[in-house]
Structure formats: structure tokens, C-alpha cells
Design an enzyme around this catalytic site. Structure first.
Site, PDB file in Angstrom:
ATOM      1  N   SER A 149       0.832  -1.210   0.000  1.00 55.47           N
ATOM      2  CA  SER A 149       0.000   0.000   0.000  1.00 55.47           C
ATOM      3  C   SER A 149       0.860   1.250   0.000  1.00 55.47           C
ATOM      4  O   SER A 149       1.716   1.418   0.874  1.00 55.47           O
ATOM      5  CB  SER A 149      -0.884   0.052   1.256  1.00 55.47           C
ATOM      6  OG  SER A 149      -1.880  -0.907   1.186  1.00 55.47           O
TER       7      SER A 149
ATOM      8  N   HIS B 291      -5.887  -8.947  -2.376  1.00 56.81           N
ATOM      9  CA  HIS B 291      -6.087  -9.326  -0.970  1.00 56.81           C
ATOM     10  C   HIS B 291      -7.281 -10.248  -0.807  1.00 56.81           C
ATOM     11  O   HIS B 291      -8.274 -10.136  -1.530  1.00 56.81           O
ATOM     12  CB  HIS B 291      -6.339  -8.084  -0.101  1.00 56.81           C
ATOM     13  CG  HIS B 291      -5.284  -7.025  -0.191  1.00 56.81           C
ATOM     14  ND1 HIS B 291      -5.257  -6.083  -1.186  1.00 56.81           N
ATOM     15  CD2 HIS B 291      -4.221  -6.765   0.603  1.00 56.81           C
ATOM     16  CE1 HIS B 291      -4.215  -5.279  -0.996  1.00 56.81           C
ATOM     17  NE2 HIS B 291      -3.574  -5.669   0.074  1.00 56.81           N
TER      18      HIS B 291
ATOM     19  N   HIS C 222      -3.366   0.865  -4.990  1.00 55.15           N
ATOM     20  CA  HIS C 222      -2.885  -0.358  -5.656  1.00 55.15           C
ATOM     21  C   HIS C 222      -3.287  -0.296  -7.132  1.00 55.15           C
ATOM     22  O   HIS C 222      -4.436  -0.567  -7.477  1.00 55.15           O
ATOM     23  CB  HIS C 222      -3.501  -1.610  -5.015  1.00 55.15           C
ATOM     24  CG  HIS C 222      -2.953  -1.928  -3.662  1.00 55.15           C
ATOM     25  ND1 HIS C 222      -1.976  -2.863  -3.451  1.00 55.15           N
ATOM     26  CD2 HIS C 222      -3.243  -1.414  -2.454  1.00 55.15           C
ATOM     27  CE1 HIS C 222      -1.692  -2.921  -2.154  1.00 55.15           C
ATOM     28  NE2 HIS C 222      -2.452  -2.052  -1.526  1.00 55.15           N
TER      29      HIS C 222
ATOM     30  N   ALA D  39       2.423  -2.323   3.994  1.00 54.89           N
ATOM     31  CA  ALA D  39       2.185  -1.361   5.071  1.00 54.89           C
ATOM     32  C   ALA D  39       1.614  -2.170   6.228  1.00 54.89           C
ATOM     33  O   ALA D  39       0.806  -3.071   6.009  1.00 54.89           O
ATOM     34  CB  ALA D  39       1.180  -0.320   4.603  1.00 54.89           C
TER      35      ALA D  39
ATOM     36  N   MET E 208      -2.568  -7.139   6.363  1.00 60.93           N
ATOM     37  CA  MET E 208      -3.598  -7.935   5.693  1.00 60.93           C
ATOM     38  C   MET E 208      -3.088  -8.602   4.416  1.00 60.93           C
ATOM     39  O   MET E 208      -3.861  -8.867   3.499  1.00 60.93           O
ATOM     40  CB  MET E 208      -4.788  -7.028   5.356  1.00 60.93           C
ATOM     41  CG  MET E 208      -5.319  -6.226   6.533  1.00 60.93           C
ATOM     42  SD  MET E 208      -6.600  -5.079   6.013  1.00 60.93           S
ATOM     43  CE  MET E 208      -6.680  -3.970   7.431  1.00 60.93           C
ATOM     44  N   SER E 209      -1.789  -8.839   4.336  1.00 60.88           N
ATOM     45  CA  SER E 209      -1.256  -9.393   3.076  1.00 60.88           C
ATOM     46  C   SER E 209      -0.020 -10.238   3.353  1.00 60.88           C
ATOM     47  O   SER E 209       0.171 -10.737   4.453  1.00 60.88           O
ATOM     48  CB  SER E 209      -0.883  -8.225   2.146  1.00 60.88           C
ATOM     49  OG  SER E 209       0.217  -7.518   2.683  1.00 60.88           O
TER      50      SER E 209
ATOM     51  N   HIS F  24      -7.048   4.354   6.433  1.00 64.03           N
ATOM     52  CA  HIS F  24      -6.284   4.051   5.210  1.00 64.03           C
ATOM     53  C   HIS F  24      -5.517   5.294   4.742  1.00 64.03           C
ATOM     54  O   HIS F  24      -4.406   5.193   4.232  1.00 64.03           O
ATOM     55  CB  HIS F  24      -7.231   3.531   4.132  1.00 64.03           C
ATOM     56  CG  HIS F  24      -6.507   2.959   2.934  1.00 64.03           C
ATOM     57  ND1 HIS F  24      -5.602   1.925   3.037  1.00 64.03           N
ATOM     58  CD2 HIS F  24      -6.534   3.283   1.605  1.00 64.03           C
ATOM     59  CE1 HIS F  24      -5.106   1.624   1.834  1.00 64.03           C
ATOM     60  NE2 HIS F  24      -5.656   2.447   0.952  1.00 64.03           N
TER      61      HIS F  24
ATOM     62  N   ASN G  44       1.260   2.989  11.125  1.00 69.28           N
ATOM     63  CA  ASN G  44       0.429   3.458  12.236  1.00 69.28           C
ATOM     64  C   ASN G  44       0.694   2.560  13.440  1.00 69.28           C
ATOM     65  O   ASN G  44       1.181   1.443  13.280  1.00 69.28           O
ATOM     66  CB  ASN G  44      -1.063   3.392  11.855  1.00 69.28           C
ATOM     67  CG  ASN G  44      -1.475   1.991  11.423  1.00 69.28           C
ATOM     68  OD1 ASN G  44      -1.064   1.516  10.373  1.00 69.28           O
ATOM     69  ND2 ASN G  44      -2.258   1.328  12.247  1.00 69.28           N
TER      70      ASN G  44
ATOM     71  N   TYR H  71      -9.350 -10.012   1.598  1.00 64.00           N
ATOM     72  CA  TYR H  71     -10.527  -9.239   2.043  1.00 64.00           C
ATOM     73  C   TYR H  71     -11.298  -8.627   0.876  1.00 64.00           C
ATOM     74  O   TYR H  71     -12.454  -8.219   1.031  1.00 64.00           O
ATOM     75  CB  TYR H  71     -10.134  -8.150   3.065  1.00 64.00           C
ATOM     76  CG  TYR H  71      -9.255  -7.041   2.528  1.00 64.00           C
ATOM     77  CD1 TYR H  71      -9.745  -6.060   1.677  1.00 64.00           C
ATOM     78  CD2 TYR H  71      -7.910  -6.971   2.891  1.00 64.00           C
ATOM     79  CE1 TYR H  71      -8.937  -5.057   1.183  1.00 64.00           C
ATOM     80  CE2 TYR H  71      -7.088  -5.975   2.414  1.00 64.00           C
ATOM     81  CZ  TYR H  71      -7.612  -5.022   1.556  1.00 64.00           C
ATOM     82  OH  TYR H  71      -6.805  -4.029   1.066  1.00 64.00           O
ATOM     83  N   GLU H  72     -10.656  -8.572  -0.306  1.00 60.90           N
ATOM     84  CA  GLU H  72     -11.375  -8.046  -1.476  1.00 60.90           C
ATOM     85  C   GLU H  72     -12.393  -9.069  -1.987  1.00 60.90           C
ATOM     86  O   GLU H  72     -13.169  -8.793  -2.893  1.00 60.90           O
ATOM     87  CB  GLU H  72     -10.384  -7.708  -2.599  1.00 60.90           C
ATOM     88  CG  GLU H  72      -9.472  -6.548  -2.270  1.00 60.90           C
ATOM     89  CD  GLU H  72      -8.398  -6.342  -3.330  1.00 60.90           C
ATOM     90  OE1 GLU H  72      -8.691  -5.723  -4.365  1.00 60.90           O
ATOM     91  OE2 GLU H  72      -7.260  -6.813  -3.124  1.00 60.90           O
TER      92      GLU H  72
END
Ligand code: HPA
Length: 311
Positions: free
Chosen positions: A42, A104, A80, A134, A237-238, A286, A261, A106-107
Site C-alpha cells: 500500500s 487481498h 494499488h 504497510a 492484511m497481506s 487508510h 500506524n 478481504y477483497e
């Protein structure tokens, strides 16, 4: 009904995608045997900018949109782009394939779909994968803008059965039972740290464990505390499905998290006691992730360039 694509069909799609890509590379002999796959996390799509830019016959660039490759899914996430960029890195002109935009879970994609490009890269003859992401800092000492070289991971969905190697084993790529105790190549990690030192990068570089959470929500406070207890230093998440499939194919892996973060593990404000902490204190977003990535990306790009130049 199985959620898995039948093996024959899956293998056919992989080979079809790789031969489509190969046919676009063949007119440029210097690019036609890419050696390294770089996956841009990201806000880190700028990594593709380290490819030699002349775009002439000495250092050509070939861009292919995911949507133009049969079997490739498209990235749906802001930050992305959704394209492969082939080019050369460094004085040694190392031919690479950059994924600008990853896929991902989650997509809504299956792990077979999110890791499809890794096996395509293997078909193209690639032997090393450089993965960036990230991530939220979970270790208390990690601050936004710092880097974490991944030394190990916790595949949390995998431990519960959502695993990228679930289903019939693809024998032509690798073994059924894959050890992961050496997933993150030690010599690549050492080389990266050495190059960062040589380049006088002052950004702090940690080495730690990446905890894979499927997303798309950022973690609750209790989840951040749980991840800390389970050994995660950073959460994202990846990466882990891609790394596992790359290792299954016998590729060497280097992976880097940019801490964008700080995961918030403190208890939320109490309803029972007066509490000065505002409810949105430390809330992840995000936009914050992209901003931090943008700020650190130049350092990430130059260390990766120097590292790959040496491979
Ligand atoms: N959690 C999960 N994924 C992330 C985070 C986070 O805090 N930051 C960037 N990607």
C-alpha cells in the site's frame, strides 16, 4: 461444493498467463528472463520508479495491466494500481517484474486467486521475491515511519484452516508438507540491512514477526493486545499467503513492513470512570497508512534498489 478451482483448470490458467506475459517480454531480450519479483505494498507503488527510466532499447520498460492478462484478478484498493511493470534495476541491470498493486483476501478473492501471480512468476523463471507491505505496529517500541524486516510470521487465518496451500498439492511446484522455519532468507535480510547502513539511512529498522490478519477492519484494541500476546510485532492484511506460495515454489523471500500506524492496544474509555482519553485517540485509517507510506517510500526504494543490484 468446493471453493477451490480444480487443479487442471488452475494450472492451465497459470501457464496461460505466463505465456501471455512471456510473449510481451520476448521482443525485449534484456527483460525476457526476469529474476526478481517485487510486490509493492500500500502506497509503495513508487518502488516501480526505481526501474531504469530511459525506456530506450538499453533499458526498456514493459507495462501490462492485470486486466490484460488472462486469469489475473484486478486490484480494487486505492493505492494499488493493478499492473505489472518489467524493467531493469541498478548498475547491474537486474531484470525484475514489479507487481504494482496486490490482491487481498478481504477483497473477496480466494487465496488461489491472490497468490496466482506468484506461480506465474515462478513459470517465468523468477527465483527471488521481494515483498513489501504497510503494517500496523503492535510492538510498543515501533513507531510510524519505521521499517521492519520480517524474520517470521503468524499465519492466523492459516492456523484456522484458511491456508493458501489447502487443497490438492500442486506437485509440479512443490511438496505437500512444506517447512516454514526458514521462510525469510537470512542472507537477503543481512544484505538489506548492510545496504541501509551503507546508504546512511537513519530511519529505524527493526526485525520482527508479521502477524497476518485477513482484514479488512483494522484491529480492535483487544485484538491488538491478543496479537501482541501471540508474538506479532506488526500486523497486516497481506504478504503471508504470497510468501508461503513463493516458498512452496522454492523461491527465496525477502519481506519488509513499513510501519504506517501504531496499533492501539489501550482499553477504550470507560463508562464507569472519568477518562481523559478521547474515543478516536489513535484510530487507524487508510489515509494515514498512505500518508506514512508516501513519506518513507524514498528510503525504501533506495535500499531495495541497492539490495537488488547486488543479487
Ligand atoms: N492493521 C492491519 N493492516 C494494516 C494496518 C493495521 O493497523 N496498518 C496498515 N495495514
Amino acid at each position: 461444493m468446493s471453493d477451490l478451482i480444480p487443479v487442471e483448470q488452475y494450472l492451465h490458467s497459470i501457464h496461460n498467463a505466463s505465456s501471455t506475459i512471456q510473449s510481451k517480454l520476448d521482443p525485449h531480450p534484456i527483460l525476457s528472463r526476469p529474476r526478481i519479483l517485487i510486490i509493492c505494498g500500500s502506497g509503495l507503488g513508487g518502488i516501480a520508479d526505481i526501474l531504469s527510466k530511459d525506456n530506450d532499447s538499453d533499458s526498456p520498460i514493459v507495462e501490462i495491466k492485470y486486466s490484460d492478462i488472462p486469469g489475473f484478478k484486478t486490484s480494487t484498493v486505492p493505492g494499488h494500481a493493478g499492473k505489472l511493470v518489467f524493467g531493469l534495476i541498478g548498475d547491474n541491470k537486474v531484470p525484475v517484474m514489479c507487481m504494482v498493486g496486490r490482491l487481498h483476501f478481504y477483497e473477496g478473492y480466494t487465496f488461489q486467486e491472490t497468490t496466482f501471480p506468484i506461480r506465474v512468476a515462478k513459470d517465468l523463471g523468477i527465483g527471488v521475491v521481494v515483498v513489501t507491505n504497510a503494517a500496523g505496529g503492535v510492538n510498543d517500541s515501533y513507531k510510524p515511519g519505521e521499517l521492519m524486516v520480517i524474520e517470521d510470521h503468524v499465519n492466523f487465518p492459516g492456523l484456522a484452516g484458511w491456508h493458501p496451500l489447502r487443497g490438492p498439492n500442486l506437485e509440479e511446484y512443490g511438496p505437500r508438507f512444506l517447512p516454514l522455519s526458514d521462510a525469510y532468507d537470512h542472507s537477503l535480510r543481512k544484505l538489506f540491512v548492510e545496504k541501509a547502513k551503507e546508504l546512511n539511512v537513519i530511519r529505524k529498522i527493526h526485525e520482527g514477526t508479521y502477524f497476518f490478519a485477513a482484514g479488512p477492519t483494522f484491529e480492535s484494541r483487544a485484538e491488538v493486545r491478543a496479537i501482541r500476546t501471540l508474538g506479532g510485532d506488526a500486523v497486516g492484511m497481506s504478504t503471508v499467503p504470497e510468501v508461503i506460495v513463493a516458498r512452496h515454489c522454492g523461491m527465496r523471500v525477502f519481506a519488509l513492513s513499513l510501519i504506517t500506524n501504531a496499533g492501539v492496544g489501550a482499553k477504550p474509555p470507560s463508562a464507569l470512570h472519568p477518562n481523559p482519553v478521547a474515543l478516536d485517540d489513535g484510530m487507524a485509517s487508510h489515509a494515514e497508512v498512505l500518508e506514512a507510506a508516501d513519506e518513507a517510500s524514498k528510503d525504501v526504494e533506495k535500499i531495495i534498489e541497492a539490495t537488488i543490484n547486488q543479487l
